[in-house]
Design an enzyme around this catalytic site. Structure first.
Site, PDB file in Angstrom:
ATOM      1  N   LYS A   1       0.809  -1.224   0.000  1.00 39.62           N
ATOM      2  CA  LYS A   1       0.000   0.000   0.000  1.00 39.62           C
ATOM      3  C   LYS A   1       0.844   1.277   0.000  1.00 39.62           C
ATOM      4  CE  LYS A   1      -1.269  -0.279   4.914  1.00 39.62           C
ATOM      5  NZ  LYS A   1      -0.082  -1.085   5.278  1.00 39.62           N
TER       6      LYS A   1
ATOM      7  N   ARG B   1      -6.575   2.152  11.372  1.00 43.39           N
ATOM      8  CA  ARG B   1      -6.135   0.782  11.654  1.00 43.39           C
ATOM      9  C   ARG B   1      -7.047   0.098  12.656  1.00 43.39           C
ATOM     10  NH1 ARG B   1      -0.367   1.593  10.207  1.00 43.39           N
ATOM     11  NH2 ARG B   1       0.768  -0.364  10.258  1.00 43.39           N
TER      12      ARG B   1
ATOM     13  N   ARG C   1      11.764  -6.951   3.235  1.00 42.43           N
ATOM     14  CA  ARG C   1      11.920  -5.503   3.364  1.00 42.43           C
ATOM     15  C   ARG C   1      12.837  -5.175   4.548  1.00 42.43           C
ATOM     16  NH1 ARG C   1       6.594  -2.073   4.333  1.00 42.43           N
ATOM     17  NH2 ARG C   1       6.837  -2.798   6.471  1.00 42.43           N
TER      18      ARG C   1
ATOM     19  N   ARG D   1      14.541  -1.540   9.214  1.00 41.12           N
ATOM     20  CA  ARG D   1      13.624  -0.879  10.141  1.00 41.12           C
ATOM     21  C   ARG D   1      13.669  -1.566  11.496  1.00 41.12           C
ATOM     22  NH1 ARG D   1       7.776   0.562   7.563  1.00 41.12           N
ATOM     23  NH2 ARG D   1       7.120  -0.354   9.532  1.00 41.12           N
TER      24      ARG D   1
ATOM     25  N   ARG E   1       2.808  -7.489  14.319  1.00 45.32           N
ATOM     26  CA  ARG E   1       2.115  -6.552  13.429  1.00 45.32           C
ATOM     27  C   ARG E   1       1.096  -7.259  12.550  1.00 45.32           C
ATOM     28  NH1 ARG E   1       7.081  -4.348  10.969  1.00 45.32           N
ATOM     29  NH2 ARG E   1       5.775  -3.383   9.393  1.00 45.32           N
TER      30      ARG E   1
HETATM   31  P1  AMP Z   1       3.624   1.505   9.158  1.00 50.60           P
HETATM   32  O1  AMP Z   1       4.779   2.259   8.576  1.00 50.60           O
HETATM   33  O2  AMP Z   1       2.294   1.959   8.615  1.00 50.60           O
HETATM   34  O3  AMP Z   1       3.788   0.007   9.085  1.00 50.60           O
HETATM   35  O4  AMP Z   1       3.565   1.873  10.713  1.00 50.60           O
HETATM   36  C1  AMP Z   1       4.633   1.538  11.586  1.00 50.60           C
HETATM   37  C2  AMP Z   1       4.121   1.438  13.006  1.00 50.60           C
HETATM   38  O5  AMP Z   1       3.605   2.714  13.435  1.00 50.60           O
HETATM   39  C3  AMP Z   1       2.973   0.478  13.221  1.00 50.60           C
HETATM   40  O6  AMP Z   1       3.416  -0.858  13.398  1.00 50.60           O
HETATM   41  C4  AMP Z   1       2.331   1.046  14.488  1.00 50.60           C
HETATM   42  O7  AMP Z   1       3.105   0.715  15.626  1.00 50.60           O
HETATM   43  C5  AMP Z   1       2.463   2.537  14.267  1.00 50.60           C
HETATM   44  N1  AMP Z   1       1.278   3.061  13.545  1.00 50.60           N
HETATM   45  C6  AMP Z   1       1.245   3.565  12.274  1.00 50.60           C
HETATM   46  N2  AMP Z   1      -0.003   3.941  11.957  1.00 50.60           N
HETATM   47  C7  AMP Z   1      -0.777   3.671  13.035  1.00 50.60           C
HETATM   48  C8  AMP Z   1      -2.167   3.808  13.316  1.00 50.60           C
HETATM   49  N3  AMP Z   1      -3.025   4.289  12.393  1.00 50.60           N
HETATM   50  N4  AMP Z   1      -2.603   3.440  14.535  1.00 50.60           N
HETATM   51  C9  AMP Z   1      -1.769   2.951  15.470  1.00 50.60           C
HETATM   52  N5  AMP Z   1      -0.450   2.776  15.271  1.00 50.60           N
HETATM   53  C10 AMP Z   1       0.052   3.124  14.061  1.00 50.60           C
END
Ligand code: AMP
Length: 191
Positions: free
Chosen positions: A16, A91, A130, A136, A147
């Protein structure tokens, strides 16, 4: 003109983020990734970043009010935008309800939710791949597992939330990147 607001929905590693960036560029929309916003807060060592860091490194979800508060500040700064591509938010059902709450996000209407459907095994292998490239901190095998589990437990119920509101469109995320993008463009071009 009415804003075009698209939610990109899918498991971590569903592609995405990649697709959201291309869509933003092609249609002149603003890409909003809450994960990127958190990483920015963390690298600037802000109080919000410090609070979120441990949760993120453990693969958990940051509390809804903190996440959507941060999102609201960001959207306010870019209020003149033609529209937004939301990547990684909402989320949880609570986050979707907050986004729909006009007292919190006046004038924000979600136009469509694009669900990139990818099988669970593929998701795990993509994020581990990744992890090797991006290094990361939250891409270790344990956090990847957390996750993915969070996604299925807390985020998947949004499929029902948005399909019952006639907003959800599903795309086969197992196809190659170009084909996925072409399917997405076909949807956006009708809007
Ligand atoms: P992402 O880059 O979208 O995979 O986000 C990395 C991490 O940030 C996630 O695993 C969550 O810990 C936190 N995170 C990102 N977006 C959200 C959200 N909408 N709600 C809660 N935690 C978030």
């Amino acid at each position: 003109m009415k804003q075009l607001n698209i939610v990109m929905f899918g498991a971590p590693g569903s592609g995405k983020g990649t697709q959201a960036k291309r869509m933003a560029e092609k249609y002149g929309l603003m890409h909003v990734s809450t994960g990127d916003l958190f990483r920015h807060e963390i690298s600037n060592k802000t109080p919000l970043g410090m609070k979120a860091q441990e949760i993120i490194n453990n693969g958990g979800l940051v509390p809804d009010d903190i996440t959507l508060g941060m999102l609201r500040n960001h959207l306010e700064k870019h209020a003149g935008s033609k529209g937004f591509i939301f990547d990684g938010v909402p989320r949880t059902i609570k986050q979707a309800e907050m986004l729909d709450d006009k007292s919190m996000f006046p004038g924000l209407d979600i136009t469509r939710v694009i669900y990139l459907h990818v099988g669970m095994e593929e998701v795990q292998s993509r994020i581990l791949k990744r992890a090797m490239i991006e290094q990361r901190a939250d891409d270790t095998p344990e956090t990847v597992k957390a996750r993915v589990e969070n996604f299925f437990a807390q985020t998947m119920p949004l499929v029902e939330y948005y399909s019952s509101r006639d907003k959800l469109v599903e795309i086969d995320g197992m196809q190659d990147i170009e084909q996925v993008f072409s399917d997405i463009c076909k949807i956006i071009d009708t809007l």
